[in-house]
Write an enzyme that holds these catalytic residues in place. Structure first.
Site, PDB file in Angstrom:
ATOM      1  N   ASP A  77       4.792  -9.393  -6.216  1.00 17.08           N
ATOM      2  CA  ASP A  77       5.436  -8.233  -6.849  1.00 17.08           C
ATOM      3  C   ASP A  77       6.817  -8.572  -7.393  1.00 17.08           C
ATOM      4  O   ASP A  77       7.622  -9.177  -6.693  1.00 17.08           O
ATOM      5  CB  ASP A  77       5.609  -7.114  -5.812  1.00 17.08           C
ATOM      6  CG  ASP A  77       4.280  -6.530  -5.363  1.00 17.08           C
ATOM      7  OD1 ASP A  77       3.373  -6.437  -6.201  1.00 17.08           O
ATOM      8  OD2 ASP A  77       4.164  -6.158  -4.181  1.00 17.08           O
TER       9      ASP A  77
ATOM     10  N   CYS B   2       7.452  -1.729 -11.648  1.00 16.10           N
ATOM     11  CA  CYS B   2       7.440  -0.265 -11.742  1.00 16.10           C
ATOM     12  C   CYS B   2       8.833   0.314 -12.035  1.00 16.10           C
ATOM     13  O   CYS B   2       9.841  -0.356 -11.822  1.00 16.10           O
ATOM     14  CB  CYS B   2       6.920   0.343 -10.443  1.00 16.10           C
ATOM     15  SG  CYS B   2       7.672  -0.323  -8.972  1.00 16.10           S
TER      16      CYS B   2
ATOM     17  N   HIS C 245       4.455   9.066  -6.744  1.00 15.37           N
ATOM     18  CA  HIS C 245       5.588   9.684  -6.065  1.00 15.37           C
ATOM     19  C   HIS C 245       5.440  11.191  -5.926  1.00 15.37           C
ATOM     20  O   HIS C 245       6.271  11.843  -5.314  1.00 15.37           O
ATOM     21  CB  HIS C 245       6.898   9.350  -6.790  1.00 15.37           C
ATOM     22  CG  HIS C 245       7.342   7.951  -6.515  1.00 15.37           C
ATOM     23  ND1 HIS C 245       7.306   6.980  -7.470  1.00 15.37           N
ATOM     24  CD2 HIS C 245       7.775   7.361  -5.392  1.00 15.37           C
ATOM     25  CE1 HIS C 245       7.728   5.839  -6.935  1.00 15.37           C
ATOM     26  NE2 HIS C 245       8.014   6.053  -5.682  1.00 15.37           N
TER      27      HIS C 245
HETATM   28  C1  LIG Z   1       8.946   0.158  -4.345  1.00 12.44           C
HETATM   29  N1  LIG Z   1      10.274   0.548  -4.055  1.00 12.44           N
HETATM   30  C2  LIG Z   1      11.084  -0.178  -3.210  1.00 12.44           C
HETATM   31  C3  LIG Z   1      12.398  -0.418  -3.610  1.00 12.44           C
HETATM   32  N2  LIG Z   1      13.227  -1.127  -2.820  1.00 12.44           N
HETATM   33  C4  LIG Z   1      12.781  -1.606  -1.654  1.00 12.44           C
HETATM   34  N3  LIG Z   1      13.591  -2.316  -0.879  1.00 12.44           N
HETATM   35  N4  LIG Z   1      11.526  -1.375  -1.224  1.00 12.44           N
HETATM   36  C5  LIG Z   1      10.641  -0.673  -1.962  1.00 12.44           C
HETATM   37  O1  LIG Z   1       9.500  -0.487  -1.548  1.00 12.44           O
HETATM   38  N5  LIG Z   1      12.843   0.047  -4.794  1.00 12.44           N
HETATM   39  C6  LIG Z   1      11.979   0.710  -5.716  1.00 12.44           C
HETATM   40  C7  LIG Z   1      10.914   1.451  -5.007  1.00 12.44           C
HETATM   41  C8  LIG Z   1      11.491   2.596  -4.259  1.00 12.44           C
HETATM   42  N6  LIG Z   1      10.499   3.153  -3.448  1.00 12.44           N
HETATM   43  C9  LIG Z   1      10.582   3.375  -2.130  1.00 12.44           C
HETATM   44  C10 LIG Z   1       9.478   3.960  -1.562  1.00 12.44           C
HETATM   45  C11 LIG Z   1       9.478   4.277  -0.223  1.00 12.44           C
HETATM   46  C12 LIG Z   1      10.591   3.998   0.538  1.00 12.44           C
HETATM   47  C13 LIG Z   1      10.527   4.408   1.960  1.00 12.44           C
HETATM   48  O2  LIG Z   1       9.526   4.933   2.375  1.00 12.44           O
HETATM   49  N7  LIG Z   1      11.573   4.249   2.745  1.00 12.44           N
HETATM   50  C14 LIG Z   1      11.513   4.686   4.101  1.00 12.44           C
HETATM   51  C15 LIG Z   1      12.041   3.643   5.047  1.00 12.44           C
HETATM   52  C16 LIG Z   1      11.057   2.539   5.229  1.00 12.44           C
HETATM   53  C17 LIG Z   1      11.262   1.838   6.535  1.00 12.44           C
HETATM   54  O3  LIG Z   1      11.904   0.838   6.621  1.00 12.44           O
HETATM   55  N8  LIG Z   1      10.731   2.373   7.598  1.00 12.44           N
HETATM   56  C18 LIG Z   1      10.827   1.826   8.943  1.00 12.44           C
HETATM   57  C19 LIG Z   1      11.118   2.962   9.884  1.00 12.44           C
HETATM   58  C20 LIG Z   1      12.521   3.217   9.891  1.00 12.44           C
HETATM   59  C21 LIG Z   1      12.784   4.506  10.627  1.00 12.44           C
HETATM   60  O4  LIG Z   1      12.985   5.520  10.009  1.00 12.44           O
HETATM   61  N9  LIG Z   1      12.736   4.457  11.929  1.00 12.44           N
HETATM   62  C22 LIG Z   1      13.002   5.622  12.687  1.00 12.44           C
HETATM   63  C23 LIG Z   1      11.903   5.837  13.686  1.00 12.44           C
HETATM   64  C24 LIG Z   1      10.548   5.919  13.073  1.00 12.44           C
HETATM   65  C25 LIG Z   1      10.172   7.313  12.731  1.00 12.44           C
HETATM   66  O5  LIG Z   1      10.345   8.191  13.571  1.00 12.44           O
HETATM   67  O6  LIG Z   1       9.622   7.530  11.631  1.00 12.44           O
HETATM   68  C26 LIG Z   1      14.322   5.360  13.391  1.00 12.44           C
HETATM   69  O7  LIG Z   1      14.714   4.203  13.479  1.00 12.44           O
HETATM   70  O8  LIG Z   1      14.932   6.349  13.758  1.00 12.44           O
HETATM   71  C27 LIG Z   1       9.504   1.295   9.405  1.00 12.44           C
HETATM   72  O9  LIG Z   1       8.503   1.545   8.733  1.00 12.44           O
HETATM   73  O10 LIG Z   1       9.488   0.641  10.438  1.00 12.44           O
HETATM   74  C28 LIG Z   1      12.294   5.955   4.285  1.00 12.44           C
HETATM   75  O11 LIG Z   1      12.048   6.567   5.325  1.00 12.44           O
HETATM   76  O12 LIG Z   1      13.122   6.328   3.453  1.00 12.44           O
HETATM   77  C29 LIG Z   1      11.695   3.420  -0.007  1.00 12.44           C
HETATM   78  C30 LIG Z   1      11.705   3.095  -1.382  1.00 12.44           C
HETATM   79  N1  LIG Z   2       3.119  -4.008  -2.997  1.00 12.86           N
HETATM   80  C1  LIG Z   2       4.127  -2.999  -3.009  1.00 12.86           C
HETATM   81  C2  LIG Z   2       4.745  -2.877  -4.362  1.00 12.86           C
HETATM   82  C3  LIG Z   2       5.713  -1.766  -4.490  1.00 12.86           C
HETATM   83  S1  LIG Z   2       6.690  -1.881  -5.900  1.00 12.86           S
HETATM   84  C4  LIG Z   2       3.535  -1.682  -2.584  1.00 12.86           C
HETATM   85  O1  LIG Z   2       2.368  -1.480  -2.849  1.00 12.86           O
HETATM   86  O2  LIG Z   2       4.228  -0.849  -2.008  1.00 12.86           O
HETATM   87 ZN   LIG Z   3       5.858  -0.553  -7.506  1.00  8.68          ZN
END
Ligand SMILES: CN1c2c(nc(N)[nH]c2=O)NC[C@@H]1CNc1ccc(C(=O)N[C@@H](CCC(=O)N[C@@H](CCC(=O)N[C@@H](CCC(=O)O)C(=O)O)C(=O)O)C(=O)O)cc1
Ligand SMILES: N[C@@H](CCS)C(=O)O
Ligand SMILES: [Zn+2]
Length: 767
Positions: free
Chosen positions: A603, A647, A698
């Site tokens: 990706d 994307c 989204h």
């Molecule tokens: C594809 N995209 C991404 C971008 N940048 C990235 N670095 N990664 C990407 O995927 N930029 C462009 C786009 C933007 N899109 C997105 C889509 C979705 C998210 C997202 O879902 N973010 C989550 C955080 C993800 C994560 O790391 N989760 C952790 C859990 C962390 C957490 O919240 N823990 C809690 C306890 C768990 C709970 O109760 O749910 C805590 O610690 O308190 C994991 O999966 O382990 C979000 O929640 O915002 C981001 C960009």
């Molecule tokens: N393989 C990743 C790309 C996000 S840009 C996904 O499916 O979330």
């Molecule tokens: Zn994407």
């Protein structure tokens, strides 16, 4: 006296309170009143913190319930037609524009300049009649004044940038639309003036891009009109992310202050200032602390730059501030208890950056000697990390050296590979697939949390991940997808996950940054040389492949995306860091091949986002991106099919680069941008495999079969059915299981319908 200032503070809270409140509201668990109270508490806490940190000009109105571009659009009545029957002041309408609802698609979302923040693209037609729906800055200003006695500096996206970032109108109508907006801006500013505001920050980030003389003239007219209608309110015209091309004209605009970035673009703003001077009647807001990275500043050098600026600008007219809003960095280093002290001591997040600003301001106001000790201590912290062993992995450095001057290329040309792949995979016309991630449900995140806390052993967690993979391989087969994925259940994030596995990266506990809406990311920190110590993805992907006869696509994040979505060390070039990542990925790809994975997606969604704003730097960046991608992916067998994915950016101008990556198949987001990308293929021929997203992932809305069929048919007007793949816009991690199952079922049906039509047509042509 020189003043300190901030351009914008992270809105998410130290523990993502903002995100949690919003999501609770969307789920219906709390009402609007409770949401607003929660957010007000957060805002007031952040205002107080900035006040306590000694900041003189504290921003207000930088806060948002989703996105500041959407706020500005809604404030001026720029509401897409399909939402115009709804109450324009309601929270429902605001969120519907951003997220879509069951009847209407969301507005497009795209990258905010060269950052990983996404804004909602305002929809403006040539006939749009903007109007002031409400002055959303006023309550924020009054709240700060009443609750904390802060005379805040309201922050507002300027009219020229707002329109330049909008879509849907003809270029010839730009002037007319600006002219309609300006009186509304004036109303907003006059109300703030009346309420006692002294400074207002009008952001015109578009000034850091390449503009024409015509555009500059528009700026002159706009700010002339604004200036003529204000009496005591000082307008600070703020630019950021790069230097301004038209320095002399920009600093001559009729405003009280100009904000310039003195961090990026290799000192171009400073050079221009030294050459042309700075108007004596204006304030200079000097962006001297980098708002885009997380390293402690080299304060000695920054203070020297500020001292130089002071020789051009009266001390009362100098303002010390970050280079841009602190929206792009995490809140505080304080809560990072698990970081190695050597690294932690070298870090500065938003709060620490404000402390640095305060210190520099003090150094200017009271003399360098008063802050000398702190400057020396900070320099020592930086040096400790700079010379640490983690930055001296000889094996990695030798390997990078070895590849210098070697052009990584695949053994066979695409045309030959295409035939090999057709025989090898034997896929039907319009093969269906997905982008990689499947729903990251609360259950999955909770499972990971239990493992991280030690409640689950590694084996428990592995079993849990495998159970999810098994369930979803079966579901994908049932739905009838042609190319399956393992679902990325073991990954918290597509970059952080790799950062956790590779040497040279550190990861944090709370260092979140807003990406879009309530979604946040926790960028890992590249502090040392990068090395792969053991395979990162083979176990899960091989497991998925062992469960099915269909091909399972291996899933990796590409070198440029890992670089752009991490905070990166600054002692070596970004290109050298990218090559280190690419070499680690090259090894991972080899390991996947050795384990019978023949389709591998790498990706690169951040490739376009990282394109420098200045055209003179773009080609080099693109060449380096291509080199890094090929370094990671070229050494594969002929039968291995390399995919990539991108994307939420504008791709038209980088089509050549996309082609040069030499990936066999690319999947690109197209539905959220309402099919706009398809037009690019009318002008440019593209021969490799391509999947233009047929639905926006989204939005919680499940698209109908016919809607997706229309997307596919529209794309087939310009693309050959033999090259076309059917897939969603992006990964499905943010969706729930039911939505995903229904949407993918519809997508497969749509592909089958079109496949039949194409096959019938081809039979008829043969007959
Ligand atoms: C594809 N995209 C991404 C971008 N940048 C990235 N670095 N990664 C990407 O995927 N930029 C462009 C786009 C933007 N899109 C997105 C889509 C979705 C998210 C997202 O879902 N973010 C989550 C955080 C993800 C994560 O790391 N989760 C952790 C859990 C962390 C957490 O919240 N823990 C809690 C306890 C768990 C709970 O109760 O749910 C805590 O610690 O308190 C994991 O999966 O382990 C979000 O929640 O915002 C981001 C960009
Ligand atoms: N393989 C990743 C790309 C996000 S840009 C996904 O499916 O979330
Ligand atoms: Zn994407």
């Amino acid at each position: 006296m020189t003043k300190s200032s901030n351009l914008g503070y992270p809105r998410i809270g130290e523990k993502r309170e903002w995100k949690k409140a919003l999501e609770q509201y969307w789920k219906g668990n709390i009402g609007e009143q409770e949401l607003q109270t929660e957010l007000e508490n957060l805002r007031l806490y952040d205002l107080k913190k900035q006040k306590d940190l000694g900041i003189d000009l504290i921003p207000v109105g930088d806060f948002s319930l989703y996105d500041h571009v959407l706020d500005t659009a809604v404030m001026f009545g720029l509401i897409p037609e399909r939402f115009q029957h709804q109450d324009e002041k309601s929270l429902q309408t605001y969120f519907d524009i951003a997220r879509g609802n069951k009847d209407a698609v969301a507005s497009e979302m795209t990258k905010w300049f060269n950052t990983n923040y996404h804004y909602i693209v305002p929809e403006v037609s040539s006939e749009t009649e903007p109007r002031l729906v409400e002055n959303r800055l006023l309550p924020y200003f009054l709240e700060a004044k009443e609750k904390h006695g802060i005379i805040g500096k309201p922050v507002l996206l300027g009219p020229v940038s707002l329109l330049k970032l909008a879509k849907g109108y003809e270029n010839k109508d730009f002037d007319k639309l600006v002219e309609k907006l300006v009186p509304l801006y004036i109303q907003v500013l006059q109300q703030l003036e009346l309420a006692g505001a002294e400074w207002v920050q009008i952001d015109e980030p578009i000034l850091a891009t390449t503009l024409t003389e015509y555009d500059i003239n528009v700026f002159k007219k706009v700010y002339q009109s604004i200036d003529s209608k204000l009496s005591s309110l000082n307008v600070l015209l703020q630019t950021y992310f790069e230097s301004v091309d038209h320095y002399e004209e920009v600093v001559s605009l009729p405003v009280a202050g100009i904000g310039l970035d003195f961090v990026h673009d290799e000192g171009a703003n400073l050079e221009a200032l030294k050459k042309y001077g700075f108007p004596a009647d204006k304030s200079l807001a000097a962006g001297i602390i980098n708002g885009r990275n997380i390293w402690k500043d080299d304060l000695n050098t920054s203070l020297t730059v500020l001292e130089t600026l002071r020789s051009f600008v009266n001390e009362d007219r100098l303002i010390v501030q970050p280079s841009c809003s602190l929206l792009h960095v995490p809140v505080t280093v304080e809560t990072e208890y698990e970081l190695h002290p050597q690294l932690k001591n070298a870090l500065a997040f938003a709060d620490q950056k404000l402390e640095e600003i305060n210190l520099l301001t003090e150094g200017l106001n009271k003399g360098r000697q008063t802050v000398e000790k702190k400057l020396t201590d900070q320099a020592h912290c930086r040096e400790q990390l700079w010379k640490s062993a983690s930055r001296n992995n000889e094996d990695v450095q030798k390997e990078v050296e070895f590849w210098k001057g070697v052009e990584p290329t695949r053994e066979q040309h695409f045309a030959k590979r295409q035939t090999i792949h057709q025989n090898f995979f034997n896929l039907p016309l319009l093969p269906t697939t997905t982008i990689g991630s499947l729903p990251q449900t609360t259950d999955i995140r909770q499972g990971r949390l239990k493992w991280r806390r030690g409640d689950w052993s590694d084996a428990d967690y592995q079993d849990f991940v495998e159970a999810n993979i098994k369930e979803w391989v079966a579901r994908q087969e049932e739905i009838g997808l042609d190319v399956l994925i393992h679902g990325e259940f073991e990954r918290n994030d597509m970059v952080e996950f790799f950062g956790e596995k590779l040497d040279g990266f550190a990861f944090t506990r709370y260092a979140w940054v807003q990406s879009y809406g309530s979604r946040c990311v926790k960028p890992p920190i590249i502090y040392g040389d990068i090395a792969l110590t053991e395979p990162m993805t083979v176990k899960e992907i091989s497991f998925a492949q062992s469960l099915t006869e269909k091909p399972v696509k291996g899933m990796l994040t590409g070198p440029i995306t890992i670089l752009n979505w991490s905070f990166v060390r600054e002692d070596i070039s970004e290109f050298d860091v990218t090559k280190q990542i690419a070499l680690a990925l090259q090894k991972e790809i080899r390991a996947l091949e050795e384990n019978q994975i023949h389709m591998i997606q790498v990706d690169e969604p951040a490739l376009r986002e990282g394109l420098p704003l200045k055209p003179k730097k773009q080609q080099q960046y693109l060449d380096e991106a291509v080199y890094a991608f090929k370094l990671a992916t070229s050494a594969v067998k002929n039968e291995t099919q390399i995919h990539t994915h991108m994307c939420y950016s504008e791709f038209g101008e980088i089509m050549n680069t996309i082609d040069e990556l030499d990936a066999d198949v690319i999947s690109i987001e197209a539905a959220r941008s309402h099919g706009e990308l398809i037009a690019d293929f009318e002008e440019q021929s593209y021969e490799k495999g391509i999947g233009l997203g047929v639905y926006d992932i989204h939005s919680p809305r499940v698209p109908e079969v016919e809607e997706m069929e229309r997307y596919i048919l529209r794309a087939l007007k310009v693309l050959d059915p033999r090259q076309f793949w059917v897939n969603p816009d992006c990964g499905l991690k943010t969706r729930d299981v039911t939505e995903t199952t229904e949407a993918l079922t519809n997508m497969v049906k749509a592909a089958h319908h079109v496949r039949e039509k194409v096959e019938q047509k081809s039979m008829a042509n043969k007959g």
